[in-house]
Design an enzyme around this catalytic site. Sequence first.
Site, PDB file in Angstrom:
ATOM      1  N   ASP A 144       0.849  -1.182   0.000  1.00 51.57           N
ATOM      2  CA  ASP A 144       0.000   0.000   0.000  1.00 51.57           C
ATOM      3  C   ASP A 144       0.893   1.244   0.000  1.00 51.57           C
ATOM      4  O   ASP A 144       1.708   1.428   0.904  1.00 51.57           O
ATOM      5  CB  ASP A 144      -0.893  -0.001   1.242  1.00 51.57           C
ATOM      6  CG  ASP A 144      -2.032   1.015   1.157  1.00 51.57           C
ATOM      7  OD1 ASP A 144      -1.822   2.084   0.542  1.00 51.57           O
ATOM      8  OD2 ASP A 144      -3.110   0.741   1.701  1.00 51.57           O
TER       9      ASP A 144
ATOM     10  N   LYS B  14      -1.142   9.909   0.223  1.00 51.65           N
ATOM     11  CA  LYS B  14      -1.268  11.221   0.852  1.00 51.65           C
ATOM     12  C   LYS B  14      -0.100  11.450   1.813  1.00 51.65           C
ATOM     13  O   LYS B  14       0.270  10.570   2.577  1.00 51.65           O
ATOM     14  CB  LYS B  14      -2.592  11.324   1.602  1.00 51.65           C
ATOM     15  CG  LYS B  14      -3.818  11.290   0.704  1.00 51.65           C
ATOM     16  CD  LYS B  14      -5.098  11.435   1.512  1.00 51.65           C
ATOM     17  CE  LYS B  14      -6.323  11.410   0.602  1.00 51.65           C
ATOM     18  NZ  LYS B  14      -7.585  11.540   1.385  1.00 51.65           N
TER      19      LYS B  14
ATOM     20  N   THR C 184       1.550  -9.697 -11.879  1.00 54.43           N
ATOM     21  CA  THR C 184       0.288  -9.903 -11.179  1.00 54.43           C
ATOM     22  C   THR C 184      -0.878  -9.309 -11.958  1.00 54.43           C
ATOM     23  O   THR C 184      -0.714  -8.470 -12.839  1.00 54.43           O
ATOM     24  CB  THR C 184       0.329  -9.256  -9.784  1.00 54.43           C
ATOM     25  OG1 THR C 184       0.406  -7.834  -9.942  1.00 54.43           O
ATOM     26  CG2 THR C 184       1.522  -9.752  -8.987  1.00 54.43           C
TER      27      THR C 184
END
Length: 232
Positions: free
Chosen positions: A135, A139, A208
Site C-alpha cells: 500500500d 497522501k 500480477t
Amino acid sequence: MSLANVTSPYRIRSYVRRQGRVTSGQREALDRLWSKYGLECSENVDGSPIGLDGRPIILEIGFGNGESLVQMASKHPDFQYLGVDVYVSGVGHLMLMLERRGIQNVKIFLDDALNILEHRIADGTLTGINLFFPDPWPKRKHHKRRLVTPCFAELIAKKLKKKGLFHVATDWKHYADQIDLVIGKSGYFTDVSKECGFKHLLRDRPQTKFERRGEQVGHQVWNSMFEVKELS
C-alpha cells in the site's frame, strides 16, 4: 554494525483490515485446508520445523490473491515459500489454488507480517523476502504508514541469511524513491538492481493481475533488488 538489539517500533499499521467479501468456497477452504497449508501464529519458523524441510525459504509479504506466490512456488519446487497476509479472502483463494495445482511447498500465516517477522521467524532464516505492490499511502499525511522504514530495513536484514535478497516492486514513483533511499541509507544492503543478468530466482517475478491492470492505464512499475551485506 550490530543487529542484536532490534526493538519493536511498529505501532502504526501499514494496512487497513477492510471487510472484503469472503465466498463460501474460500471459507470452506480455510476450514478444510488450514491444517495442510496454514501456520498458527504461535508457531516459530527457523528453517526446520512445521514442514519447512530445510529448503531455502522465501517470504512473501502481503500476497493478495496469491497469484504470484502460486506461480513462483510451482516453478521452483526446490524452494519453500512462506506467505503472510491479513485478508481471509486472499488466504482462502490461495489455498484453493494450491490444492487445485497440487503445490506442496507453500505455508501460510494469517497475520500481520511485522508480527510474524518480529516474533515467529528466527534470525538468519530467510533466503529472500518479496514485497510486491505494498500500500503506497499516497497522501503525505499517511506516509508514516508505509511499511518500508529504517526500522523495517533493520528488521529484515536481521531475518535474512548472508547474501539474502529483498525484492520490492511498486507502481508509485515517490514510494520507489523512498524505498531506495531508506534501504540504501540503512547500511545493511547493497543495491543489486542494475546488475546484468538475473542471477537469482527472486528476480523472476510473475506479473500480477494488479500489475497488468495498471499497465493498461499507463502505470510504470519500479523493481528494486537489495542484497544483505555480511555484517559483523
